[in-house]
Scaffold this active site. Structure first.
Site: not given
Ligand code: GLU
Length: 413
Positions: A103
């Site tokens: 993240k």
């Molecule tokens: N931000 C989204 C999540 O928390 C998508 C992450 C992604 O597609 O890599 O799942």
């Protein structure tokens, strides 16, 4: 250790315990692999300079390249990013897609920036973390307050550094720039599918149900609209400005139109105003928290009247609230299962970019449905086998998958 991460680890500890997990492997799973903090200087439109704090965390990469979104929000901290990166690890494992978890985020209120300032912020942040990302290393994506346009700037910044166009460095891009059809709707579509599947197993059919959705961003708005299309009555919606209620059902298309015109759902004709807190406590069949973390806590868990909670956001429920809800017989479909649709279609986008061959939207949606329905079955199966909650089932499934791969790979020395 930060508070959010500490709370999140309790679920991991409980699942590892229940699995009788090898203690040595577990020592690895409890730790983030890499945590990076960068300063991001940005020249503002008035010529002054502001410096923002940026983060990227790779939590675990046993299963494949790290994967996870980038969040722009004033409350972003290392603790939050680390926790979200851990959740991505378990989410990818639950969906059974070949990724680890990551993240990123910047502590910033993007609403206070001009478009050009936002672009400079994004490009400089990516330049600062450029060695950490790449199609085989770590693939970012949108999260809270980031979108396809921002992903386009990321492709360009990375590609300029690499001296060639690399679209697969990031997912959630505009469709005309190597994005996938169906990606924008994928998280909301997955949430709808999980409401539908929960309805079958727990005897609350989606088409006969009432639903409240907290949050009207990319996840909440699409989930609400697809849930309504399944025949459910969406009785409440909300955004940062507050909520709206109509016991006979809200016209979600009208709410979408209202947001496009005025920027908020509040004040929609034919609805009554309610607060975000009141929305959570409504007497509905399904409650979908699709905003931010820590919405259902020990303070309001005993007031929740929904029969089933389907988490659209990451981490909307605390561990203390989990217990209160469970004791009160409320079923909860956990975030790492119910919002996995986004990262699943991110996986499809990455595959399509690398192949240079793009799929029809119907193919994307069919394959998404297959993965989500299988993940639901796997989690449900685990929870039945061990007589545990769906949350515990999901954690046990994910941790077992990552632990098995870690064991098989062994420790490099
Ligand atoms: N931000 C989204 C999540 O928390 C998508 C992450 C992604 O597609 O890599 O799942």
């Amino acid at each position: 250790m930060g508070k959010l991460f500490e709370d999140a680890l309790k679920r991991v500890d409980a699942a590892a315990d229940r699995l009788n997990l090898d203690e040595n492997i577990y020592k690895i799973l409890r730790k983030p692999k890499k945590q990076v903090i960068v300063s991001v200087p940005v020249e503002m439109d008035d010529g002054s300079i502001k410096v923002f704090d940026g983060y990227r965390v790779h939590y675990n990469v046993a299963m494949g390249p790290a994967k996870g979104g980038i969040r722009f929000h004033p409350n972003v901290t290392l603790d939050e990013v680390k926790t979200l990166a851990m959740w991505m690890t378990w989410k990818c494992a639950v969906a059974n897609i070949p990724y680890g978890g990551a993240k990123g985020g910047i502590a910033v209120d993007p609403k206070k920036l001009s478009k050009k300032e936002l672009e400079r912020l994004t490009r400089r942040y990516i330049a600062e973390i450029i060695d950490l990302i790449g199609p085989d290393i770590d693939v970012p994506a949108p999260d809270v307050n980031t979108n396809p346009e921002i992903m386009g700037w990321i492709v360009d910044t990375y590609s300029m550094h690499m001296r060639r166009t690399v679209t697969s460095v990031v997912t959630g891009k505009p469709v005309f720039l190597g994005g996938s059809l169906g990606r924008k709707e994928a998280t909301g579509r997955g949430v709808m599918l999980m409401v539908r599947e929960a309805g079958k197993v727990f005897g609350l059919p989606i088409e006969k149900s009432t639903v409240a959705v907290q949050g009207f961003g990319n996840v909440g708005s699409i989930a609400a609209s697809l849930i309504a299309r399944q025949g459910a009555k969406v009785v409440a919606l909300s955004d940062v400005n507050g909520g709206i209620y109509n016991k006979n059902g809200i016209d979600v298309d009208a709410a979408l139109k209202k947001v496009a015109e005025t920027g908020t759902v509040t004040g929609l004709a034919g609805t009554q105003p309610i607060t975000n807190e009141e929305l959570l406590e409504l007497n509905v069949d399904y409650l979908v928290p699709a905003a931010l973390e820590n919405q259902i806590t020990e303070k309001n868990a005993d007031k929740i009247q929904a029969k089933i909670i389907v988490e659209g956001a990451n981490g909307p429920t605390t561990t203390k609230a989990d217990k209160i809800l469970h004791d009160r017989g409320i079923i909860l479909i956990p975030d790492i299962l119910s919002n996995a649709g986004g990262v699943t279609v991110s996986y499809f986008e990455w595959v399509q970019d690398r192949e240079g061959y793009f799929w029809k939207e119907s193919v994307v949606n069919e394959r998404l449905e297959e993965i989500m329905v299988n993940a639901f079955k796997d989690v449900y199966g685990m929870s039945k086998k061990y007589n545990e909650t769906m949350r515990m089932g999901a954690y046990m499934l994910a941790i077992k998958r990552v632990a098995d791969v870690t064991k098989a790979r062994g420790i490099y020395a």
